[in-house]
Design a protein around this motif. Structure first.
Motif, PDB file in Angstrom:
ATOM      1  N   PRO A 241       0.833  -1.211   0.000  1.00 27.55           N
ATOM      2  CA  PRO A 241       0.000   0.000   0.000  1.00 27.55           C
ATOM      3  C   PRO A 241       0.857   1.247   0.000  1.00 27.55           C
ATOM      4  CG  PRO A 241       0.061  -1.002   2.178  1.00 27.55           C
ATOM      5  CD  PRO A 241       0.721  -1.975   1.252  1.00 27.55           C
ATOM      6  N   CYS A 242       0.268   2.332  -0.456  1.00 32.36           N
ATOM      7  CA  CYS A 242       0.989   3.599  -0.520  1.00 32.36           C
ATOM      8  C   CYS A 242       1.330   4.065   0.889  1.00 32.36           C
ATOM      9  CB  CYS A 242       0.150   4.645  -1.236  1.00 32.36           C
ATOM     10  SG  CYS A 242       0.980   6.240  -1.411  1.00 32.36           S
ATOM     11  N   ALA A 243       2.622   4.289   1.129  1.00 27.74           N
ATOM     12  CA  ALA A 243       3.076   4.703   2.459  1.00 27.74           C
ATOM     13  C   ALA A 243       3.096   6.220   2.557  1.00 27.74           C
ATOM     14  CB  ALA A 243       4.472   4.137   2.728  1.00 27.74           C
ATOM     15  N   GLU A 244       2.841   6.714   3.771  1.00 25.50           N
ATOM     16  CA  GLU A 244       2.935   8.149   3.997  1.00 25.50           C
ATOM     17  C   GLU A 244       4.398   8.542   4.158  1.00 25.50           C
ATOM     18  OE1 GLU A 244       0.533   9.183   7.281  1.00 25.50           O
ATOM     19  OE2 GLU A 244      -1.354   8.587   6.325  1.00 25.50           O
ATOM     20  N   GLY A 245       4.642   9.822   4.035  1.00 23.64           N
ATOM     21  CA  GLY A 245       6.009  10.301   4.178  1.00 23.64           C
ATOM     22  C   GLY A 245       6.721  10.377   2.839  1.00 23.64           C
ATOM     23  N   PRO A 246       7.992  10.703   2.869  1.00 27.12           N
ATOM     24  CA  PRO A 246       8.745  10.853   1.620  1.00 27.12           C
ATOM     25  C   PRO A 246       8.908   9.524   0.899  1.00 27.12           C
ATOM     26  CG  PRO A 246      10.216  10.950   3.512  1.00 27.12           C
ATOM     27  CD  PRO A 246       8.821  10.973   4.055  1.00 27.12           C
ATOM     28  N   PRO A 247       9.059   9.550  -0.417  1.00 27.68           N
ATOM     29  CA  PRO A 247       9.265   8.306  -1.162  1.00 27.68           C
ATOM     30  C   PRO A 247      10.568   7.624  -0.738  1.00 27.68           C
ATOM     31  CG  PRO A 247       8.742  10.131  -2.643  1.00 27.68           C
ATOM     32  CD  PRO A 247       9.002  10.721  -1.307  1.00 27.68           C
ATOM     33  N   VAL A 248      10.574   6.299  -0.798  1.00 30.16           N
ATOM     34  CA  VAL A 248      11.795   5.539  -0.521  1.00 30.16           C
ATOM     35  C   VAL A 248      12.762   5.731  -1.683  1.00 30.16           C
ATOM     36  CG1 VAL A 248      12.783   3.260  -0.098  1.00 30.16           C
ATOM     37  CG2 VAL A 248      10.532   3.855   0.847  1.00 30.16           C
ATOM     38  N   VAL A 249      14.023   5.951  -1.367  1.00 23.83           N
ATOM     39  CA  VAL A 249      15.059   6.133  -2.378  1.00 23.83           C
ATOM     40  C   VAL A 249      15.881   4.862  -2.481  1.00 23.83           C
ATOM     41  CG1 VAL A 249      17.110   7.438  -3.050  1.00 23.83           C
ATOM     42  CG2 VAL A 249      15.164   8.619  -1.994  1.00 23.83           C
ATOM     43  N   TYR A 250      16.001   4.338  -3.691  1.00 25.98           N
ATOM     44  CA  TYR A 250      16.825   3.163  -3.973  1.00 25.98           C
ATOM     45  C   TYR A 250      18.014   3.619  -4.821  1.00 25.98           C
ATOM     46  CZ  TYR A 250      12.703   0.554  -2.453  1.00 25.98           C
ATOM     47  OH  TYR A 250      11.641   0.055  -1.720  1.00 25.98           O
ATOM     48  N   GLN A 251      19.173   3.695  -4.207  1.00 28.96           N
ATOM     49  CA  GLN A 251      20.362   4.108  -4.940  1.00 28.96           C
ATOM     50  C   GLN A 251      21.019   2.872  -5.559  1.00 28.96           C
ATOM     51  OE1 GLN A 251      21.641   8.240  -3.260  1.00 28.96           O
ATOM     52  NE2 GLN A 251      22.462   6.660  -1.917  1.00 28.96           N
TER      53      GLN A 251
ATOM     54  N   LYS B 221      18.172 -14.842  -9.303  1.00 32.34           N
ATOM     55  CA  LYS B 221      18.973 -15.355 -10.418  1.00 32.34           C
ATOM     56  C   LYS B 221      18.597 -14.665 -11.722  1.00 32.34           C
ATOM     57  CE  LYS B 221      20.407 -19.664 -12.639  1.00 32.34           C
ATOM     58  NZ  LYS B 221      20.243 -21.152 -12.649  1.00 32.34           N
ATOM     59  N   ARG B 222      17.319 -14.397 -11.899  1.00 32.20           N
ATOM     60  CA  ARG B 222      16.859 -13.769 -13.135  1.00 32.20           C
ATOM     61  C   ARG B 222      17.173 -12.286 -13.172  1.00 32.20           C
ATOM     62  NH1 ARG B 222      16.519 -11.803 -17.012  1.00 32.20           N
ATOM     63  NH2 ARG B 222      14.951 -11.772 -18.664  1.00 32.20           N
ATOM     64  N   PHE B 223      17.120 -11.615 -12.023  1.00 33.24           N
ATOM     65  CA  PHE B 223      17.354 -10.167 -11.946  1.00 33.24           C
ATOM     66  C   PHE B 223      18.477  -9.894 -10.948  1.00 33.24           C
ATOM     67  CE2 PHE B 223      12.798 -10.902 -12.738  1.00 33.24           C
ATOM     68  CZ  PHE B 223      12.690 -10.341 -14.002  1.00 33.24           C
ATOM     69  N   PRO B 224      19.699 -10.256 -11.267  1.00 32.66           N
ATOM     70  CA  PRO B 224      20.784 -10.174 -10.279  1.00 32.66           C
ATOM     71  C   PRO B 224      21.167  -8.733  -9.948  1.00 32.66           C
ATOM     72  CG  PRO B 224      21.665 -10.753 -12.435  1.00 32.66           C
ATOM     73  CD  PRO B 224      20.165 -10.802 -12.562  1.00 32.66           C
ATOM     74  N   PHE B 225      21.549  -8.558  -8.699  1.00 29.84           N
ATOM     75  CA  PHE B 225      22.159  -7.300  -8.269  1.00 29.84           C
ATOM     76  C   PHE B 225      23.209  -7.645  -7.224  1.00 29.84           C
ATOM     77  CE2 PHE B 225      22.557  -3.531  -5.540  1.00 29.84           C
ATOM     78  CZ  PHE B 225      22.888  -2.592  -6.490  1.00 29.84           C
ATOM     79  N   GLN B 226      24.421  -7.915  -7.694  1.00 28.06           N
ATOM     80  CA  GLN B 226      25.536  -8.260  -6.822  1.00 28.06           C
ATOM     81  C   GLN B 226      26.776  -7.472  -7.245  1.00 28.06           C
ATOM     82  OE1 GLN B 226      25.283 -12.535  -7.613  1.00 28.06           O
ATOM     83  NE2 GLN B 226      24.596 -12.855  -5.511  1.00 28.06           N
TER      84      GLN B 226
ATOM     85  N   THR C  96      23.760   2.026  -0.657  1.00 24.32           N
ATOM     86  CA  THR C  96      22.793   1.183  -1.368  1.00 24.32           C
ATOM     87  C   THR C  96      22.067   0.216  -0.438  1.00 24.32           C
ATOM     88  OG1 THR C  96      24.525  -0.443  -1.884  1.00 24.32           O
ATOM     89  CG2 THR C  96      24.150   1.320  -3.491  1.00 24.32           C
ATOM     90  N   GLY C  97      21.966   0.558   0.851  1.00 19.28           N
ATOM     91  CA  GLY C  97      21.329  -0.352   1.797  1.00 19.28           C
ATOM     92  C   GLY C  97      19.900  -0.703   1.414  1.00 19.28           C
ATOM     93  N   ASN C  98      19.086   0.281   1.040  1.00 16.64           N
ATOM     94  CA  ASN C  98      17.695  -0.006   0.651  1.00 16.64           C
ATOM     95  C   ASN C  98      17.652  -0.930  -0.567  1.00 16.64           C
ATOM     96  OD1 ASN C  98      16.661   1.603   2.673  1.00 16.64           O
ATOM     97  ND2 ASN C  98      16.324   3.376   1.362  1.00 16.64           N
ATOM     98  N   THR C  99      18.527  -0.669  -1.514  1.00 12.10           N
ATOM     99  CA  THR C  99      18.521  -1.466  -2.748  1.00 12.10           C
ATOM    100  C   THR C  99      18.952  -2.893  -2.466  1.00 12.10           C
ATOM    101  OG1 THR C  99      19.057   0.530  -3.992  1.00 12.10           O
ATOM    102  CG2 THR C  99      19.414  -1.578  -5.096  1.00 12.10           C
ATOM    103  N   ARG C 100      20.000  -3.066  -1.701  1.00 10.88           N
ATOM    104  CA  ARG C 100      20.476  -4.427  -1.416  1.00 10.88           C
ATOM    105  C   ARG C 100      19.433  -5.215  -0.621  1.00 10.88           C
ATOM    106  NH1 ARG C 100      24.507  -3.826   1.904  1.00 10.88           N
ATOM    107  NH2 ARG C 100      24.870  -1.575   1.769  1.00 10.88           N
ATOM    108  N   ALA C 101      18.765  -4.547   0.326  1.00  9.14           N
ATOM    109  CA  ALA C 101      17.724  -5.230   1.091  1.00  9.14           C
ATOM    110  C   ALA C 101      16.576  -5.664   0.181  1.00  9.14           C
ATOM    111  CB  ALA C 101      17.207  -4.316   2.205  1.00  9.14           C
TER     112      ALA C 101
END
Length: 310
Positions: A123-133, A267-272, A251-256
């Motif tokens: 669901p849409c969260a209140e507050g500022p948008p989450v940033v994924y670096q 495996k299909r969408f790797p981010f390492q 990149t903590g948000n992105t890695r999580a």
């Protein structure tokens, strides 16, 4: 022709105004300033929309998909790589110990797809948008000095060829780094631009110079050389904020997010990014891809997908 010149003049003036406006508000250029404005507008006007911000560092060619080295633009590192390989960049403002953060384009796409799915599922969260670096510098840093050595190593083995003769461009020496962009620009103008422009103007003062082959060649050589130096000066003005200062993307948000995907999706969408072999990526993947897809060198071999796979 007059309209083309007018349009070019307007473009330069608008670009200069944009840079001035950006710097008056704390940003280095109008590119980063416009991205910041877009993020602010999203945060202010989101209302009940599902919004997140994906913020990549410097985007390079693909590490694996659609094929290793795929790129279709001459934008970020490409002018610098070509300048080093063709010996037009022999000195540049920068700190060899400065971390230069870049990330392959297919990793950026993988994160964008994962973020889109997350927004649809929650669901849409209140507050500022989450940033994924989307970056590599916090888990697999690479310095400017290391990048420069890797690039030179590539061209020592697979040199560019001179357009007129086809002879290989050899003897590439280490780039001399300056700790001041202003001193660098002043030195190049004093040593190259002004003498070359003087030669050009001196030839043009000679009666009938255009009908004398030797004079035409001398003027043409001087013009080509000072234009090359001016291009280097433009690149230095554009990139010196990044090569003289260290910018770290967390990149903590992105890695999580990416580690929370199912094993199949990971495996299909790797981010390492921590597993990227930078010497192999630059020398065997990105630069060959740039030379083939952007510069049109059909005989450049690309790395096989198995070696580039994360």
């Amino acid at each position: 022709e007059a309209e083309k010149l007018r349009a070019a003049w307007v473009h330069r003036r608008v670009a200069a105004w944009g840079v001035q406006r950006a710097r008056s508000n704390g940003w280095w250029d109008n590119y980063t300033y416009s991205k910041a404005l877009a993020e602010m507008i999203l945060a202010a006007e989101r209302r009940d929309a599902h919004v997140a911000i994906v913020r990549p560092s410097g985007i390079t060619g693909a590490i694996n998909e659609p094929e290793p080295g795929w790129t279709d633009a001459y934008l970020l590192t490409e002018p610098l790589i070509e300048g080093v390989g063709k010996k037009s960049i022999t000195e540049f403002p920068g700190s060899p110990d400065c971390v230069i953060d870049t990330v392959p384009v297919d990793l950026v796409v993988n994160v964008i797809l994962a973020v889109g799915c997350r927004l649809l599922q929650q669901p849409c969260a209140e507050g500022p948008p989450v940033v994924y670096q989307v970056a590599t510098g916090d888990t697999n840093p690479l310095t400017l000095g290391e990048i420069e050595r890797i690039w030179r190593g590539h061209f020592a083995e697979r040199p560019f060829r001179r357009q007129q003769t086809g002879h290989p461009i050899t003897g590439i020496r280490p780039v001399a780094f300056w700790d001041s962009a202003e001193d660098f620009a002043a030195s190049l103008r004093r040593r190259y631009v002004w003498p070359l422009r003087t030669v050009q103007r001196a030839v043009e003062l000679l009666p009938g110079w255009a009908s004398v082959p030797a004079l035409r060649q001398a003027r043409g050589a001087a013009v080509r050389q000072w234009r090359t130096v001016e291009k280097v000066l433009r690149l230095a003005k554009l990139y010196s904020s990044y090569t003289l200062n260290e910018w770290r993307f967390q990149t903590g948000n992105t890695r999580a997010l990416m580690e929370g995907l199912s094993p199949r999706d990971q495996k299909r969408f790797p981010f390492q990014p921590q597993r990227i072999d930078w010497p192999h990526f630059w020398a065997q993947v990105h630069i060959p891809g740039m030379r083939r897809h952007v510069l049109g060198e059909s005989d450049v071999a690309l790395a096989p997908p198995a070696r580039a796979r994360l």
